[in-house]
Design a protein around this motif. Structure first.
Motif, mmCIF file in Angstrom:
data_model
loop_
_atom_site.group_PDB
_atom_site.id
_atom_site.type_symbol
_atom_site.label_atom_id
_atom_site.label_comp_id
_atom_site.label_asym_id
_atom_site.label_seq_id
_atom_site.Cartn_x
_atom_site.Cartn_y
_atom_site.Cartn_z
ATOM 1 N N ASP A 412 0.841 -1.183 0.000
ATOM 2 C CA ASP A 412 0.000 0.000 0.000
ATOM 3 C C ASP A 412 0.878 1.236 0.000
ATOM 4 O OD1 ASP A 412 -2.095 1.642 0.214
ATOM 5 O OD2 ASP A 412 -2.334 1.377 2.385
ATOM 6 N N PHE A 413 1.005 1.870 -1.138
ATOM 7 C CA PHE A 413 1.885 3.039 -1.189
ATOM 8 C C PHE A 413 1.233 4.117 -2.043
ATOM 9 C CE2 PHE A 413 3.415 2.322 -5.552
ATOM 10 C CZ PHE A 413 3.018 1.009 -5.740
ATOM 11 N N THR A 414 1.814 5.260 -1.995
ATOM 12 C CA THR A 414 1.274 6.381 -2.746
ATOM 13 C C THR A 414 2.276 6.773 -3.813
ATOM 14 O OG1 THR A 414 0.209 7.161 -0.762
ATOM 15 C CG2 THR A 414 0.400 8.730 -2.574
ATOM 16 N N VAL A 415 1.781 7.003 -4.988
ATOM 17 C CA VAL A 415 2.695 7.335 -6.072
ATOM 18 C C VAL A 415 2.691 8.824 -6.336
ATOM 19 C CG1 VAL A 415 3.230 6.973 -8.490
ATOM 20 C CG2 VAL A 415 2.216 5.128 -7.145
ATOM 21 N N GLN A 416 3.882 9.318 -6.528
ATOM 22 C CA GLN A 416 3.968 10.707 -6.941
ATOM 23 C C GLN A 416 4.646 10.723 -8.292
ATOM 24 O OE1 GLN A 416 6.382 13.236 -4.504
ATOM 25 N NE2 GLN A 416 4.898 14.887 -4.751
ATOM 26 N N ASP A 417 3.885 11.139 -9.267
ATOM 27 C CA ASP A 417 4.389 11.116 -10.637
ATOM 28 C C ASP A 417 5.417 12.224 -10.813
ATOM 29 O OD1 ASP A 417 4.879 11.175 -13.302
ATOM 30 O OD2 ASP A 417 2.781 10.944 -13.897
ATOM 31 N N GLN A 418 6.636 11.819 -11.060
ATOM 32 C CA GLN A 418 7.680 12.825 -11.285
ATOM 33 C C GLN A 418 8.441 12.523 -12.556
ATOM 34 O OE1 GLN A 418 10.043 13.551 -7.846
ATOM 35 N NE2 GLN A 418 8.336 14.446 -6.730
ATOM 36 N N ASN A 456 -7.148 2.263 -11.977
ATOM 37 C CA ASN A 456 -7.740 3.183 -11.022
ATOM 38 C C ASN A 456 -6.661 3.761 -10.129
ATOM 39 O OD1 ASN A 456 -10.407 3.104 -11.697
ATOM 40 N ND2 ASN A 456 -10.790 1.257 -10.483
ATOM 41 N N LEU A 457 -6.772 5.012 -9.849
ATOM 42 C CA LEU A 457 -5.821 5.616 -8.938
ATOM 43 C C LEU A 457 -6.520 5.837 -7.607
ATOM 44 C CD1 LEU A 457 -4.182 8.288 -11.243
ATOM 45 C CD2 LEU A 457 -3.329 6.020 -10.618
ATOM 46 N N PRO A 458 -5.786 5.643 -6.552
ATOM 47 C CA PRO A 458 -6.408 5.912 -5.256
ATOM 48 C C PRO A 458 -6.739 7.401 -5.145
ATOM 49 C CG PRO A 458 -4.096 5.232 -5.006
ATOM 50 C CD PRO A 458 -4.427 5.130 -6.446
ATOM 51 N N THR A 462 -3.124 12.173 -7.784
ATOM 52 C CA THR A 462 -3.719 13.123 -8.708
ATOM 53 C C THR A 462 -4.178 12.426 -9.988
ATOM 54 O OG1 THR A 462 -1.788 14.336 -8.044
ATOM 55 C CG2 THR A 462 -3.334 15.456 -9.526
ATOM 56 N N PRO A 463 -5.379 12.720 -10.399
ATOM 57 C CA PRO A 463 -5.813 12.161 -11.688
ATOM 58 C C PRO A 463 -4.976 12.782 -12.806
ATOM 59 C CG PRO A 463 -7.588 13.444 -10.640
ATOM 60 C CD PRO A 463 -6.399 13.523 -9.751
ATOM 61 N N LEU A 464 -5.037 12.160 -13.966
ATOM 62 C CA LEU A 464 -4.182 12.645 -15.051
ATOM 63 C C LEU A 464 -4.621 14.029 -15.525
ATOM 64 C CD1 LEU A 464 -3.569 9.495 -17.225
ATOM 65 C CD2 LEU A 464 -2.582 10.212 -15.064
ATOM 66 N N TYR A 465 -3.627 14.832 -15.813
ATOM 67 C CA TYR A 465 -3.919 16.151 -16.366
ATOM 68 C C TYR A 465 -4.247 16.002 -17.831
ATOM 69 C CZ TYR A 465 -1.947 18.179 -12.139
ATOM 70 O OH TYR A 465 -1.722 18.529 -10.851
ATOM 71 N N VAL A 1084 -15.650 -9.159 10.855
ATOM 72 C CA VAL A 1084 -15.455 -10.155 9.803
ATOM 73 C C VAL A 1084 -16.179 -9.716 8.543
ATOM 74 C CG1 VAL A 1084 -16.067 -12.477 9.075
ATOM 75 C CG2 VAL A 1084 -15.054 -12.100 11.324
ATOM 76 N N ARG A 1085 -17.391 -9.259 8.716
ATOM 77 C CA ARG A 1085 -18.147 -8.868 7.524
ATOM 78 C C ARG A 1085 -17.511 -7.679 6.833
ATOM 79 N NH1 ARG A 1085 -22.882 -7.105 8.943
ATOM 80 N NH2 ARG A 1085 -22.798 -7.619 11.159
ATOM 81 N N SER A 1086 -17.066 -6.753 7.632
ATOM 82 C CA SER A 1086 -16.488 -5.582 6.961
ATOM 83 C C SER A 1086 -15.181 -5.959 6.286
ATOM 84 C CB SER A 1086 -16.288 -4.430 7.941
ATOM 85 O OG SER A 1086 -15.120 -4.662 8.707
ATOM 86 N N PHE A 1087 -14.530 -6.930 6.849
ATOM 87 C CA PHE A 1087 -13.288 -7.390 6.218
ATOM 88 C C PHE A 1087 -13.593 -8.030 4.863
ATOM 89 C CE2 PHE A 1087 -10.223 -11.018 5.761
ATOM 90 C CZ PHE A 1087 -9.139 -10.243 5.388
ATOM 91 N N ILE A 1088 -14.596 -8.887 4.882
ATOM 92 C CA ILE A 1088 -14.972 -9.575 3.644
ATOM 93 C C ILE A 1088 -15.494 -8.582 2.627
ATOM 94 C CG2 ILE A 1088 -16.596 -11.216 2.655
ATOM 95 C CD1 ILE A 1088 -16.317 -12.842 5.216
ATOM 96 N N ASP A 1089 -16.353 -7.698 3.079
ATOM 97 C CA ASP A 1089 -16.899 -6.711 2.158
ATOM 98 C C ASP A 1089 -15.791 -5.852 1.569
ATOM 99 O OD1 ASP A 1089 -19.312 -7.720 2.723
ATOM 100 O OD2 ASP A 1089 -19.958 -6.105 4.069
ATOM 101 N N GLY A 1090 -14.851 -5.546 2.414
ATOM 102 C CA GLY A 1090 -13.735 -4.733 1.943
ATOM 103 C C GLY A 1090 -12.975 -5.423 0.824
ATOM 104 N N LEU A 1091 -12.798 -6.715 1.015
ATOM 105 C CA LEU A 1091 -12.074 -7.463 -0.013
ATOM 106 C C LEU A 1091 -12.852 -7.469 -1.314
ATOM 107 C CD1 LEU A 1091 -10.711 -10.624 1.810
ATOM 108 C CD2 LEU A 1091 -9.441 -8.718 0.839
ATOM 109 N N ILE A 1092 -14.142 -7.756 -1.173
ATOM 110 C CA ILE A 1092 -14.968 -7.833 -2.376
ATOM 111 C C ILE A 1092 -14.960 -6.498 -3.095
ATOM 112 C CG2 ILE A 1092 -17.351 -8.050 -3.140
ATOM 113 C CD1 ILE A 1092 -17.717 -10.199 -1.027
ATOM 114 N N GLU A 1093 -14.980 -5.484 -2.309
ATOM 115 C CA GLU A 1093 -14.998 -4.145 -2.880
ATOM 116 C C GLU A 1093 -13.706 -3.860 -3.636
ATOM 117 O OE1 GLU A 1093 -16.368 -0.880 -4.130
ATOM 118 O OE2 GLU A 1093 -17.573 -2.310 -2.980
ATOM 119 N N LYS A 1094 -12.632 -4.339 -3.083
ATOM 120 C CA LYS A 1094 -11.321 -4.015 -3.608
ATOM 121 C C LYS A 1094 -11.003 -4.740 -4.906
ATOM 122 C CE LYS A 1094 -7.232 -4.776 -1.247
ATOM 123 N NZ LYS A 1094 -6.628 -5.008 0.061
#
Lengths: 1146, 766
Positions: A412-418, A456-458, A462-465, A1084-1094
């Protein structure tokens, strides 16, 4: 290599036949110990649940898991992931005891062997680890060993191993003795041996091998070696451990691990020799990557890999030996050994096993219970993932450095486009290309990039310019047509620029002119995304549009099969009801209020029904087209409408559809005409778009594309098996072309109750950037929600239409192969009717010429597409890579996840043209080649029996093994042909995250979840041994999800999750967890839902009770175990690969 | 017996028959020398309010090759209960039901006044009437709206139990399902693909492929309603259908600049024909095609969709430059034949400013007895009222239409039938009474008339086959029996039998008698029909020459003259008008194509070959009435000299009704005298022709184009083109300026024509 075999797959071709001539020199300093990782993880151990320990195969009785021995402890640490199971180090004592006893039981003679073992171990250790000892045994032996291996080869056939080994097993002890003697030689062989056999067995085999040592070559290996005795001994012998570790790898079951040791010891001796031969410990560290890391003391291992969180320090190689150190330092070294061991150890064990195993596979099983190598000792994916998360998780990853290796996809990391595209868009198999074709050929590491242009970007990135260069369109190099990007070098005071791709010098258009600063950089550098960013978009001009006309917004057409089956199952009603809400959420760009996407509706069985839903109508109108031989669209105005405007009419229609066909008993359907209708509709409306087709059966009605059942199980395992995967040509082929030409993407939702020739039906989706979803024996109650989630995701996901992509490269290399759900009319332009955020394209590169280390290698991926609002855009992703004449650089910059993505795709394509057997062989060979090349050229010298893996690729074998167990690659009559074909097609469009997850499912223990913790539970390795009787595990791979319940799951747990008194009360078809108001349930449910969502796909939650029949289904996802339908266990595979490597090296 | 005039009138009133000759020459040779063949105009369903149908079935001659119907001409032996067939002389016993027959107790069919009698067939199921609307949606909004309203209105005119169906077309063809509730459902066909009847039925789901029967499922109920969801009783669906029609949209496909809309008339018709063929073969059905332009795509296409290529003109056709003509014609002919074989008739309602392909499609109506109506727009009273009139009812409240008819002609031995000209097709029934000499549709003694109405009139041509030397049967009469079977609009199956006989006359000895039995009106129409029939397949000028030759020969045969002395030429009263008819026929649009489009020509000819004698004569030679202060309205010569300033003229040419105000009248009217009380009489004068015109408009089908114009008005051309150009710009001054109006034409006038005729008639060289 069998490269030749591969028809289209270049990757393979790279492989070089002769490994031989490699250089020994490693550039690698200690810094990057290959294995290091292992050690790292340990921290996790902290985890409490000892309980886990037990779970491991009961059968293993003898095996008592984590042999208390100190040595083992180390292992534990290494495995990090597993930690929980293993009580902390302290356990040692405990373990030790149990272990021993079991062993003893196993091998009455235990004691003596043990000693021997220890001795061996000792030597082993030496070899493996820094400790000098190793030297002695060496080379010679290895050579001997090799021979035996040769026989075993048959990777594909997992079964053999186990049996064969056993027989020999019995003799164990004695052999051991001999083993020791022969020790060295053994080692080599053993390795191979074990792999072959089933893992459990394998463990044992190891020992046996040693025993049989030379003589044994063949079978002896098996069980016996296992012979507890050795184990104990090992444990005993603190040091010996190392050696054992060697053997460790093979060890599948943890408990075994203890035993394995013994085996190892066996091999151990040999090991040592090897290691010895290699450089003593020191050497390894050096080579770090290879053996060394791991081998180093277990603990070191950790350190080796990388700087692990806590523990780092210990390792000689700078590896961390986190927990280890603490536990039983002495023993640890062995851990290291484990790694090394794997390397080495496995060899020994395996080999013996190999030979024997394959051949006879005699009741080896009996033996199994015996000890195994410690699975924890072999590289673990979960550990690697966790380590990377710890190391790079939560950080900002700036793309300003050329050739920088990004964090793992799981991190889980954040990208900075440079200046370089985010790894979310592009990932490479290696970030340092070999500078010459020869080098590339030599290492056989495929050079490829996996492009997910719409990833998809988190939210926090920044979305693409969007850049607009005005009426003249984007500025491009005159010669190579590359788009303006950060690699363009401005000269002449800014009046001209030199293209980074072809070096052509171009004039800067007047409106674009800008002065340069003292650095030679344009003053507006930071104001222009196209100069400073890796990814951005251009507004396309008319020149980039079809027929020089601006495109219309795309349209979605929902085409519902209303034949008897779908009506009866309630599916039609389900879809219609869902559409009412679903259509409110059509994709739109950014802030747009309502979507510009138009919608249309078609129902069909043998004939097609179009609906006029013009807003002006009071009632929708249905138009039936029965002329399926020559499809056309009966109406234009009113067919594709704006949902918001026609909402009333559409709702009216959706209400009526289920009733209209309620009495229908038409069970035949058409298919091709349905797609043709969509294409025609788009053609008429002059737009692109997507078809959502919901079909339940094979199209058997008289119409173009009529299909027959061609599912012939007799073809499996024959030359003609490939025909099962090949789509029918003719009308389907043409249809794909038509679809692509019109920008018509096809998404297929299938609800089969029997064979429906997915290979053919999914052909169009697979060429048009579409997705195929399949719900076998669909029932609304159990699968409805699952399907709807998929549908929602599919409808809402971000997507571009009518796309054409071009990958440009700087001089010296070029893109040669493209894998993905695409269509290619020529060799360079990738055409995609649509491309969405989950679709990835894998592009392979070949050298044309030598690459310059100085300028590196540049990639520019330009994607021309139509947005959901109907704008024409150009999306550009730029990426710069390093080039190096040092192979070690390459190996250092490898990305296992990407590699396996590439292999998966190329294998999936290859099986269309070649027998599975060849494909599997090629995969293994290339794997061996890559690793052998590393060993030969990059690793510090070490014993031949030692398995040395590059740090960046140390879990590669797990993936590779898993890949070969994927349904398409397994020739088993028990698998449905459709499932295989489906999976094959799925794989073709997958991105790195998806293949990673698919090939190595997440197995997460839920029973001991900390209700208050933020972080989700840490996954454990995908092996049966990691399950516990009293546990509850969630397994998911992005497509399937299982909740596994142990037999002894505490009633309280069941109560709080299911509101049932016990597991036994869990009946039939529940498809979701009840919503209970207690912290655990919620968590547990939120964990599962989170996975499904992801995940890109929704997953159906299946409930599996231990020992229930459905557990078989579940088990096939435990990829470290032996495959249900064939396929080796991880351990066996590793051994096998090691054997191959050794063969290559000699 | 009174005059032939009365005899003829009487026969026509009773039997609907008018013979060219009411005395027949007794030998073949003589007959041919009469120039005008023995022939008749026969109106099978002539309205006979005074003739109640009988409720039993006809008694037939038992000879298999004869099967003539018992009629008043038969000799009957009441005692033996035997009758002799007057055609084959077979002696037949009466059926048991006639046991009570006697001198004083005769069945109707034996009574002389029942030479025409109608039987109701009781057997067999009654078949419903079917009306299938085939509607072009490529119309202007306004037109479509008007058409929709007309169609909706027509629903209320249909018999409640009639079945209706709706097919709409434009670029695609849609067959609307009428039974469904909720969603309006239609089956769509591509407009460019020709389909066989079987394919159409399959696509409409009318036939179940046997293979698809699934086990374990209840088979779908196959009741009639299910088999044809497309044809439903009016009473059940009229609400539904009204809504459906109301929601009809113009064809939604965009029409690029420079293109015509794509109109799939051909496929629409195929589908209509195929649908009926599969569901209700041999049942009375009417396909009503409404078009607003030519077929522009698919089979039956008449013109391409490029606007730059105009639709074919006569010029193109003569130059053989009409690309689609042959193919389209062939296509529609094949369809017309299929349709007629199934007994379904096809109407064409073409409303467009330009041509709409009637030339190619005319056979659809001509073969099947359907109507053709041509107008400028659906939004005109011409169309609206004409269409309404299709559903007019007779004195019994029954529709003036009949379906699935067939006409059989039986002749006594001396006569054979050569053929028929009218809205019919041959049934190919060869028998002893069929002549080898074909005139019109020949080679058969039976014809099919899929659609007919009380005015439908056939021309039938006969040949006297009696050899010159064979004696005329003593006191014998030549007899002809017409047996018309049809489905009455009240769904009854009926048979109408008309038996007529004429005396034989020896042409040599009784030539005057024969001459006086000449029915010049009938003869003119009969010859005209021959001419029109020929012009379909021959060059126009050839036909004219043929007509001229016939006329000359007739004049030579019957005229009184001194050789080479035109001035001595005289014709008897019974032939006196004949040349004039021919003169106007030569100028008529039936034979001349100048100034008419191919569509118009087809349209005119279509009506000419089906209307009864009176109407046909009006078509050939329009009627001209004059209204003035000089006296009561009077018919005046159709001559330019009749066009005077102080007259109002009313011309009825069947297709046009023109009211023409002379110059003075027009000025008065402009001055508004009619508004002034003291000029009430002028107002009356103005109204008089209007009233008369109204009367004609009331009954005429199709409604004529109604034109009010005045001297110098552009529409005066309708009048000027019809009148005899006795005064033209060529001879104006010679004739003085006082009378009439000059016609700007080079056409010859009647006088010139007559002069030439006389000259040729008296010339010995011809």
């Amino acid at each position: 290599m069998s490269q030749q075999g591969y028809v289209a797959t270049p990757p393979y071709s790279q492989a070089q036949p002769g490994m031989g001539g490699y250089q020994g020199g490693f550039g690698a300093g200690p810094a990057q110990p290959p294995y290091g990782h292992y050690g790292g993880p340990p921290q996790t151990f902290a985890a409490p649940p000892t309980g886990m320990m037990k779970p491991p195969v009961p059968s293993a009785a003898g095996m008592p898991p984590p042999p208390a021995s100190n040595q083992y402890n180390p292992n534990v640490q290494q495995n990090g992931a597993h930690p929980q199971r293993y009580p902390a180090p302290p356990a040692d004592s405990a373990y030790g005891q149990p272990l021993q006893s079991p062993y003893n039981s196993m091998v009455s003679t235990a004691p003596p062997p043990a000693q021997q073992l220890t001795n061996q171990m000792g030597s082993m250790n030496l070899g493996n680890y820094a400790p000098g000892p190793m030297q002695s045994p060496p080379p010679p032996t290895s050579s001997v060993i090799q021979q035996p291996f040769q026989t075993p080869p048959a990777m594909g056939q997992p079964q053999m191993p186990p049996g064969s080994q056993l027989p020999h097993m019995s003799p164990p002890q004695s052999p051991q003795a001999s083993m020791q003697m022969s020790g060295p030689p053994m080692s080599g062989q053993p390795m191979s041996g074990p792999p072959m056999p089933s893992q459990p067995m394998s463990g044992h085999p190891m020992p046996s091998q040693p025993m049989s040592g030379h003589p044994m070559p063949g079978q002896p290996m098996p069980g016996q070696p296992m012979s507890g005795p050795p184990m104990p001994s090992q444990p005993m012998s603190g040091h010996p451990m190392p050696g054992q570790p060697m053997s460790g790898p093979p060890m599948p079951s943890q408990p075994m691990s203890g035993h394995p040791m013994p085996g190892q010891p066996m091999s151990g001796p040999p090991m040592p020799s090897q290691p010895m031969s290699g450089h003593p410990m020191p050497g390894q560290p050096m080579s770090g990557p290879p053996m060394s890391g791991p081998p180093m003391a277990g603990p070191p291992m950790a350190g080796m890999g990388r700087p692990f969180p806590g523990p780092p320090p210990a390792g000689p190689g700078g590896f961390q030996q986190p927990g280890l150190g603490a536990a039983g330092p002495p023993g640890y070294p062995q851990q290291a050994g484990q790694f090394g061991g794997h390397m080495a150890g496995p060899q020994p064990g395996p080999q013996p096993g190999m030979p024997g195993a394959f051949p006879g596979a005699p009741g080896g099983l009996a033996g199994p219970p015996q000890k195994k190598l410690d699975p924890d000792s072999i590289p673990s994916i979960t550990q690697v993932i966790e380590d990377d998360q710890v190391k790079r998780g939560g950080q900002v990853y700036s793309t300003n450095v050329r050739g920088q290796v990004p964090p793992l996809v799981t991190t889980d990391f954040t990208v900075q486009d440079q200046g370089n595209a985010s790894p979310r868009f592009m990932r490479c198999t290696t970030y340092s290309l070999p500078s010459t074709a020869d080098l590339a050929k030599q290492c056989q590491v495929p050079l490829a990039t996996i492009i997910k242009p719409f990833a998809n970007l988190p939210k926090n990135e920044t979305p693409l310019y969007v850049v607009n260069h005005g009426e003249t369109g984007p500025i491009r190099c005159n010669r190579c047509k590359a788009y303006m990007c950060p690699y363009m070098q401005f000269i002449d005071g800014g009046r001209r620029y030199q293209c980074g791709f072809c070096n052509c010098i171009n004039e800067v258009p007047v409106f674009f002119f800008q002065h340069l600063d003292h650095m030679g950089r344009r003053a507006d550098f930071f104001e222009r995304p196209e100069l400073s960013l890796g990814s951005y978009e251009f507004v396309a001009t008319l020149d980039y549009c079809k027929n020089n006309k601006l495109p219309n917004p795309p349209a979605y057409i929902f085409m519902i099969d209303v034949s008897y089956n779908n009506i009866k199952s309630g599916l039609v009603k389900l879809i219609c009801d869902e559409l009412k809400t679903l259509l409110e959420n059509l994709p739109s760009e950014d802030a747009a209020e309502s979507s510009a996407v138009n919608v249309g509706f078609v129902t069909y069985n043998k004939v097609l029904h179009f609906y006029n839903v013009k807003s002006a109508l009071a009632q929708p109108q249905m138009m039936v087209v029965s002329d399926t031989a020559e499809m056309f669209v009966p109406l234009l105005d009113g067919f594709l409408v704006n949902y918001q405007e026609s909402r009333a009419v559409i709702h009216n229609l959706l209400d009526q559809i289920p009733d209209m066909f309620a009495d229908s008993n038409e069970s035949e359907t058409v298919f091709v005409p349905v797609i043709q209708a969509g294409v025609e509709a788009f053609k008429a409306a002059e737009c692109s778009g997507k078809l959502f087709i919901f079909q339940s059966s094979m199209p058997t009605a008289e119409a173009p594309g009529k299909l027959k059942n061609r599912d012939d199980k007799k073809l499996i395992n024959t030359e003609k098996e490939k025909t099962l995967f090949q789509p029918l040509k003719g009308v389907y082929e043409q249809l794909s072309k038509d679809c692509v030409a019109q920008g018509c993407c096809v998404d297929l939702f299938l609800f089969p109750s029997q064979y429906m020739d997915i290979a053919t039906m999914a052909d169009v989706p697979s060429h048009t950037g579409g997705s195929v979803y399949k719900y076998n024996n669909f029932q609304v109650e159990t699968d409805g929600e699952h399907f709807l989630r998929d549908l929602r995701k599919d409808v809402q996901k971000s997507i571009g239409f009518d796309a054409i992509m071009r990958v440009r490269t700087s001089t010296g290399f070029r893109a040669t192969e493209f894998f993905g759900a695409v269509h290619m009319n020529n060799t360079t332009d990738v055409e995609m009717a649509a491309v969405d955020c989950d679709k990835a394209l894998t592009v392979e590169f070949k050298h044309d010429d030598a690459l310059s280390e100085e300028t590196g290698a540049l990639l520019q991926c330009a994607l021309l597409y139509t947005t959901v609002t109907g704008q024409r855009r150009l999306r550009v992703h730029n990426l710069s890579l390093n080039c190096s004449s040092q192979l070690s650089e390459l190996y250092k910059s490898c990305e296992t996840d990407s590699l396996i993505n590439f292999f998966a795709k190329s294998a999936c394509r290859a099986i269309l043209n070649q027998p599975l057997k060849n494909v599997r062989e090629i995969l293994v060979n290339q794997t061996a080649h890559m690793l052998a090349c590393y060993r030969k050229n990059c690793a510090s010298p070490s014993a031949a029996s030692q398995l040395i893996l590059p740090d960046a690729m140390k879990v590669f074998p797990v993936y590779m093994n898993s890949l070969m167990k994927m349904a398409p690659l397994v020739a088993s009559t028990e698998l449905s042909t459709d499932d295989r074909a489906h999976q094959r097609l799925l794989l073709m469009g997958m991105g790195v995250e998806d293949t990673q997850l698919l090939l190595y499912p997440r197995l997460t223990p839920l029973h001991n979840m900390d209700v208050n913790a933020e972080a989700p539970p840490t996954p454990v390795r995908c092996s049966e041994e990691r399950l516990t009787d009293s546990g509850m595990f969630l397994l998911e791979n992005g497509h399937s999800m299982f909740l596994w319940l142990g037999q002894a799951t505490p009633p309280e747990l069941i109560q709080s999750i299911f509101n049932l008194p016990s597991v036994a009360h869990l009946q039939g078809q529940i498809c979701a967890l009840p919503e209970l108001d207690n912290p655990l349930s919620i968590k547990v449910r939120s964990f599962i839902d989170g996975l499904i969502e992801k995940r890109p796909n929704s997953m159906k939650l299946n409930f599996v009770r231990q020992k229930d029949k459905p557990e078989m289904l579940f088990r096939q996802f435990l990829v470290e175990d032996k495959g249900l339908h064939g396929g080796a266990s991880y351990m066996d595979f590793l051994c096998y690969v090691h054997r191959e490597i050794r063969q290559l090296l000699t | 017996m009174t005059s032939y005039q009365e005899f003829i009138q009487q026969n026509e009133d009773r039997d609907g028959v008018r013979f060219s000759w009411n005395l027949w020459p007794s030998s073949r040779l003589e007959a041919t020398r009469l120039v005008v063949p023995v022939s008749c105009l026969f109106t099978p369903l002539k309205e006979r309010p005074d003739l109640p149908p009988v409720q039993y079935e006809p008694v037939l001659c038992s000879r298999a090759t004869c099967k003539a119907v018992l009629n008043p001409l038969c000799q009957v032996d009441f005692r033996a209960k035997i009758w002799a067939c007057n055609f084959c002389f077979q002696r037949n016993p009466f059926p048991p039901s006639y046991a009570g027959i006697s001198d004083v107790n005769q069945p109707a069919e034996l009574m002389p006044q029942f030479s025409t009698i109608e039987y109701i067939v009781q057997r067999g199921p009654t078949a419903p009437l079917i009306f299938l609307y085939v509607v072009d949606t490529c119309l202007e909004e306004e037109d479509l709206q008007a058409l929709k309203e007309s169609l909706q209105m027509s629903l209320s005119l249909l018999p409640p139990n009639a079945l209706v169906g709706l097919i709409t077309f434009g670029r695609m063809v849609q067959v609307h399902e009428l039974s469904c509730e909720g969603i309006a459902k239609s089956y769509v066909f591509r407009g460019t693909k020709d389909l066989t009847s079987k394919q159409i039925q399959e696509m409409l789901g009318l036939v179940k492929p046997a293979a698809s029967v699934q086990q374990g499922r209840p088979p779908a109920p196959q009741d009639a309603a299910a088999t044809c969801r497309f044809l439903q009783p009016v009473h059940r669906v009229d609400m539904n259908l009204t809504d459906l029609l109301g929601e009809l949209q113009r064809d939604p496909w965009p029409v690029p600049q420079g293109k015509r809309t794509l109109r799939s008339t051909g496929v629409a018709l195929t589908v209509a024909v195929g649908l009926l063929e599969g569901t209700y073969p041999n049942t009375g059905a009417r396909v009503m095609l409404f078009i607003g332009g030519p077929p522009t795509q698919g089979p039956g296409m008449v013109v391409g969709d490029e606007l730059k290529t105009p639709i074919r003109s006569w010029h193109d056709i003569q130059k053989d430059n009409a690309r689609h003509l042959k193919k389209a014609t062939k296509y529609y002919e094949a369809m017309a034949n299929r349709s007629s074989a199934n007994g379904h008739c096809i109407d064409i309602y073409a409303c467009a400013m330009d041509q709409s392909g009637l030339l190619e499609m005319k056979c659809l109506s001509n073969f099947t007895g359907g109507h053709i109506v041509m107008g400028d727009s659906f939004n005109t009273s011409l169309f609206k009222q004409t269409f309404q009139r299709v559903f007019s009812k007779d004195y019994n409240g029954d529709f003036r239409m009949a379906f699935g008819g067939s006409l059989e002609v039986k002749t006594s031995r001396e006569v054979k039938v050569c053929g028929a000209i009218g809205p019919c097709v041959s049934l190919g029934s060869k028998g002893s009474c069929v002549s080898e000499n074909e005139m019109g549709i020949g080679g058969t003694s039976q014809w099919k008339l899929c659609g007919l109405n009380p005015s439908t009139t056939l021309a039938l041509y006969f040949e006297v086959v009696n050899q010159h030397n064979a004696p005329v049967p003593q006191g014998g009469r030549g007899a002809i029996q017409f047996v018309t079977q049809y489905q009455h609009s009240n769904m009854q199956r009926r048979i109408r039998v008309t038996t007529v006989a004429r005396n034989w006359a020896d042409a040599q000895s009784q030539i005057q008698h024969i001459e006086s039995s000449f029915d010049q009106e009938a003869a003119a129409v009969l010859m005209a029909r021959l001419g029109v029939f020929r012009v379909e397949s021959e060059e126009g000028p050839d036909v004219l020459r043929w007509l001229d030759r016939q006329l000359i020969r007739l004049c030579q045969k019957f005229g009184q003259f001194n050789k080479e002395d035109p001035t001595s030429f005289k014709l008897s009263e019974s032939l006196s008008l004949y040349p004039q008819f021919m003169f106007h026929l030569r100028r008529s649009p039936f034979l001349q194509v100048f100034n008419n489009s191919p569509d118009e020509s087809s349209y005119y000819r279509h009506h000419f070959v089906r209307q009864d004698l009176t109407q046909s004569l009006i078509m050939m030679q329009p009627m001209l009435y004059s209204y003035s202060f000089h006296g009561a309205p009077e018919p005046v010569l159709l001559d330019s000299s009749s066009i005077l300033p102080d007259r109002i003229l009313l011309m009825d040419s069947f297709f046009q009704l023109v009211i023409f105000h002379g110059e003075t009248i027009a000025q008065w009217r402009k001055a508004g005298y009619q508004e002034m009380a003291e000029y009430e009489n002028f107002k009356q004068l103005l109204l008089a022709p209007l009233d008369d015109a109204q009367e004609i408009l009331q009954t005429r089908f199709p409604l004529p184009r109604y034109v009010e114009t005045e001297h110098g008005g552009s529409q005066a051309r309708f009048l000027l083109s019809k009148v005899n150009p006795s005064q033209t710009h060529n001879n104006l001054y010679a004739w003085g300026q006082e009378t009439g109006a000059p016609i700007l034409t080079d056409d010859v006038s009647l006088q010139v024509f007559m002069d030439h005729l006389k000259k040729l008639a008296v010339s010995s060289s011809t």
